[in-house]
Scaffold this motif. Structure first.
Motif, PDB file in Angstrom:
ATOM      1  N   ARG A  50     -96.434 -44.468 -31.896  1.00 19.34           N
ATOM      2  CA  ARG A  50     -95.675 -43.589 -31.001  1.00 19.34           C
ATOM      3  C   ARG A  50     -96.561 -43.034 -29.900  1.00 19.34           C
ATOM      4  O   ARG A  50     -96.236 -43.079 -28.727  1.00 19.34           O
ATOM      5  N   GLU A  53     -97.630 -45.724 -27.437  1.00 18.46           N
ATOM      6  CA  GLU A  53     -96.568 -46.120 -26.511  1.00 18.46           C
ATOM      7  C   GLU A  53     -96.335 -45.024 -25.476  1.00 18.46           C
ATOM      8  O   GLU A  53     -96.177 -45.293 -24.291  1.00 18.46           O
ATOM      9  N   TRP A  54     -96.302 -43.799 -25.959  1.00 19.80           N
ATOM     10  CA  TRP A  54     -96.036 -42.681 -25.051  1.00 19.80           C
ATOM     11  C   TRP A  54     -97.170 -42.528 -24.048  1.00 19.80           C
ATOM     12  O   TRP A  54     -96.955 -42.404 -22.841  1.00 19.80           O
ATOM     13  N   GLY A  56     -99.026 -44.633 -23.011  1.00 19.29           N
ATOM     14  CA  GLY A  56     -99.014 -45.776 -22.108  1.00 19.29           C
ATOM     15  C   GLY A  56     -98.318 -45.508 -20.785  1.00 19.29           C
ATOM     16  O   GLY A  56     -98.623 -46.163 -19.786  1.00 19.29           O
ATOM     17  N   ILE A  57     -97.391 -44.567 -20.723  1.00 14.77           N
ATOM     18  CA  ILE A  57     -96.746 -44.330 -19.429  1.00 14.77           C
ATOM     19  C   ILE A  57     -97.597 -43.428 -18.542  1.00 14.77           C
ATOM     20  O   ILE A  57     -97.399 -43.385 -17.345  1.00 14.77           O
ATOM     21  N   PRO A  60    -101.429 -46.546 -18.363  1.00 13.52           N
ATOM     22  CA  PRO A  60    -101.101 -47.890 -18.861  1.00 13.52           C
ATOM     23  C   PRO A  60    -102.311 -48.812 -18.970  1.00 13.52           C
ATOM     24  O   PRO A  60    -102.248 -49.812 -19.676  1.00 13.52           O
TER      25      PRO A  60
ATOM     26  N   TYR B  23     -93.193 -45.732 -13.032  1.00 16.75           N
ATOM     27  CA  TYR B  23     -93.610 -44.962 -14.203  1.00 16.75           C
ATOM     28  C   TYR B  23     -93.272 -43.491 -14.008  1.00 16.75           C
ATOM     29  O   TYR B  23     -93.223 -42.722 -14.956  1.00 16.75           O
ATOM     30  N   PHE B  28     -88.500 -41.727 -18.849  1.00 18.52           N
ATOM     31  CA  PHE B  28     -89.287 -42.477 -19.828  1.00 18.52           C
ATOM     32  C   PHE B  28     -90.060 -41.531 -20.743  1.00 18.52           C
ATOM     33  O   PHE B  28     -90.182 -41.773 -21.943  1.00 18.52           O
ATOM     34  N   ALA B  29     -90.574 -40.448 -20.158  1.00 19.87           N
ATOM     35  CA  ALA B  29     -91.260 -39.447 -20.988  1.00 19.87           C
ATOM     36  C   ALA B  29     -90.287 -38.840 -21.997  1.00 19.87           C
ATOM     37  O   ALA B  29     -90.631 -38.652 -23.170  1.00 19.87           O
ATOM     38  N   GLN B  32     -89.684 -41.288 -24.823  1.00 16.51           N
ATOM     39  CA  GLN B  32     -90.821 -41.308 -25.752  1.00 16.51           C
ATOM     40  C   GLN B  32     -90.827 -40.057 -26.628  1.00 16.51           C
ATOM     41  O   GLN B  32     -91.094 -40.119 -27.821  1.00 16.51           O
ATOM     42  N   ALA B  33     -90.532 -38.922 -25.999  1.00 15.10           N
ATOM     43  CA  ALA B  33     -90.596 -37.664 -26.752  1.00 15.10           C
ATOM     44  C   ALA B  33     -89.533 -37.629 -27.850  1.00 15.10           C
ATOM     45  O   ALA B  33     -89.818 -37.241 -28.984  1.00 15.10           O
ATOM     46  N   ASN B  35     -88.103 -40.165 -29.313  1.00 14.26           N
ATOM     47  CA  ASN B  35     -88.453 -41.133 -30.351  1.00 14.26           C
ATOM     48  C   ASN B  35     -89.534 -40.574 -31.267  1.00 14.26           C
ATOM     49  O   ASN B  35     -89.437 -40.687 -32.497  1.00 14.26           O
ATOM     50  N   ALA B  36     -90.551 -39.972 -30.662  1.00 13.79           N
ATOM     51  CA  ALA B  36     -91.623 -39.380 -31.469  1.00 13.79           C
ATOM     52  C   ALA B  36     -91.056 -38.266 -32.342  1.00 13.79           C
ATOM     53  O   ALA B  36     -91.406 -38.141 -33.522  1.00 13.79           O
ATOM     54  N   GLU B  39     -89.111 -39.741 -35.366  1.00 10.05           N
ATOM     55  CA  GLU B  39     -89.960 -40.353 -36.381  1.00 10.05           C
ATOM     56  C   GLU B  39     -90.822 -39.320 -37.094  1.00 10.05           C
ATOM     57  O   GLU B  39     -90.987 -39.375 -38.316  1.00 10.05           O
TER      58      GLU B  39
END
Lengths: 307, 307
Positions: A50, A53-54, A56-57, A60, B23, B28-29, B32-33, B35-36, B39
């Motif tokens: 996680r 991937e995060w 990475g933005i 990168p 980006y 996108f942030a 990611q947030a 999803n993190a 999980e």
């Protein structure tokens, strides 16, 4: 105090002491520790993915496959201006640190907002905390396995010995298991699938983690796991009952068995492998399959009505 | 510099700027947030259960259902002598703190060894770090959802809005989805099962987390989810394209729809429910089912050959 009350107090004290002594055995702590270790390892790997991937933005260009290094870097690169020394300390390699430092200052990634910075920082910190918890757990598991299961730890390794204990539930249960059961500890699901639906029987469970089993050619793995299980089962008697260290002798006798297995020729492929996958074991073990006589039911995909 | 090299440099700069700007979008942030967050919540719950079970052998009398309180207590009770004030600070309730303090000093649990103490401490610390990371993630998700999806957040809540975005993949994709797709976002597995094997079609995915859907009587849930999805799909156009806040109007119109649904009589149980589970959707959507004409294959458990 009345005599009845006195007796009651005495009985309560006795019961409490009994409970305390049964909680007292270290095996339960070891079981808890190895279970926590196993689960936290999974969580840590997910959390690393996680974060990777995060992050990475924002950056990168960064390529780090070590979870701890990534989490440390995510913290270090989070502060402005970036400290060249802190990057070097996190990465450990001067050349690589220079490279990362240069790339971080000219990244194509997204500019971090303040709230994002805070969230990423906390996530990285939580990853580092998991890493350090895993280290402590591993340390305890190693020490306790060596104490409680010296022979088994010597034959396999401390983690595998603890895994076997955790699957068995207690030292006594583990030490009284036949070698064939030890061989399949951790493969319960595959075993029941075999018994109920006639899939291939498993050849190893936890023991697959042994390098000698996992890296062996496919046709030898079952026999190698079996050889290990036999010696482990003897070693366990020494661990739990006689409290003697017989690891050295067992190891040399195990090595001789492994040598024999490795030098034996590869067997012809078995003709009835396919058959095996179809035929359930019927009533032999009494797991549901017992309801129907052998072969009375067809397994596999549903039939087309017209076929 | 040669003209060719100059052009190349210019092109590279342009490409880099393009990448940076793509980006740059906050969506996108946010993905990611969330999803993190999703999980890490799971990992945290597992870690809490582990700690709770493990700590139970040292202090079986302890009953704490709040993960953070348990982790704090595991740290506080770890030091000898136990500080009464620290216990009170961890629990927050004076009476309960006294109770725990008294029980901790006369526990029936196992005496902790030093190595165990260290491992339990690190595990508890890692749980606390996860807790604080979750808080930070939740804070960022809430703020970013309010910024990027004001209408959707107003109609549902910030977490559900972010979940929808994460399932869709981008704001633009989400905003151009029909209401029926939004209704089923997050139920992809059940939907494909329905299309391929003819199981019951799903009625909601992420939207099940809405209290209005989750707590409604079973026969209303689908229609309530549908009403939400319709309004969300309109709200999304305001979030992403026209950038207008129309949440208030949508909400009152949604409330009217919900009122209608709730006051409508319970339908008769459908006669063909069982049929539904058997008949695949055939070629209508082209997911494998297209290979065979409708009804040409039987689904369900394998037939007995004699039947």
């Amino acid at each position: 105090m009345e005599p009845f009350e006195e007796a009651r107090e005495r009985a309560l004290r006795g019961a409490k002491a009994g409970i305390k002594s049964s909680y007292g055995s270290e095996e339960f702590a070891l079981i808890q520790a190895i279970n926590a270790y196993r689960e936290l390892t999974k969580s840590y790997n997910l959390a690393y993915e996680r974060l990777s991937e995060w992050y990475g933005i924002y950056f990168p260009e960064l390529r780090i496959s070590n979870p701890k290094t990534l989490a440390t870097l995510a913290l270090v690169l989070n502060s402005k201006p970036i400290s060249r020394d802190a990057v070097a300390a996190a990465v450990g390699e001067e050349g690589k640190a220079d490279d990362i430092y240069a790339k971080a200052n000219a990244t194509m990634g997204r500019e971090m907002g303040d709230e994002e910075r805070g969230a990423v920082k906390k996530l990285a910190e939580s990853n580092l905390a998991m890493d350090s918890a895993l280290e402590a757990l591993k340390g305890y598991v190693t020490a306790a396995s060596k104490r409680l299961l010296p022979n088994t730890s010597y034959l396999t390794d401390e983690t595998i010995a603890a895994e076997l204990l955790s699957k068995a539930g207690s030292l006594e249960k583990l030490a009284t298991m036949p070698a064939s059961t030890i061989q399949l500890l951790g493969a319960e699901k595959a075993l029941f699938k075999h018994i109920k639906f006639g899939s291939k029987p498993p050849k190893y469970g936890v023991l697959f983690k042994l390098p000698a089993v996992g890296t062996a050619p496919r046709h030898m793995r079952g026999r190698i796991a079996r050889a290990y299980a036999t010696k482990i089962s003897i070693g366990l008697k020494g661990d739990v009952f006689s409290k003697r260290f017989i690891g050295e002798e067992l190891k040399s006798s195990l090595d001789a068995s492994l040598e024999r297995i490795r030098s034996s020729p590869e067997p012809e492929p078995r003709q009835h492998t396919h058959e095996y996958q179809r035929r359930p074991m019927g009533g032999r073990r009494g797991f549901g399959g017992g309801r129907r006589p052998r072969g009375s039911e067809r397994h596999g995909p549903p039939r087309r009505p017209g076929a």
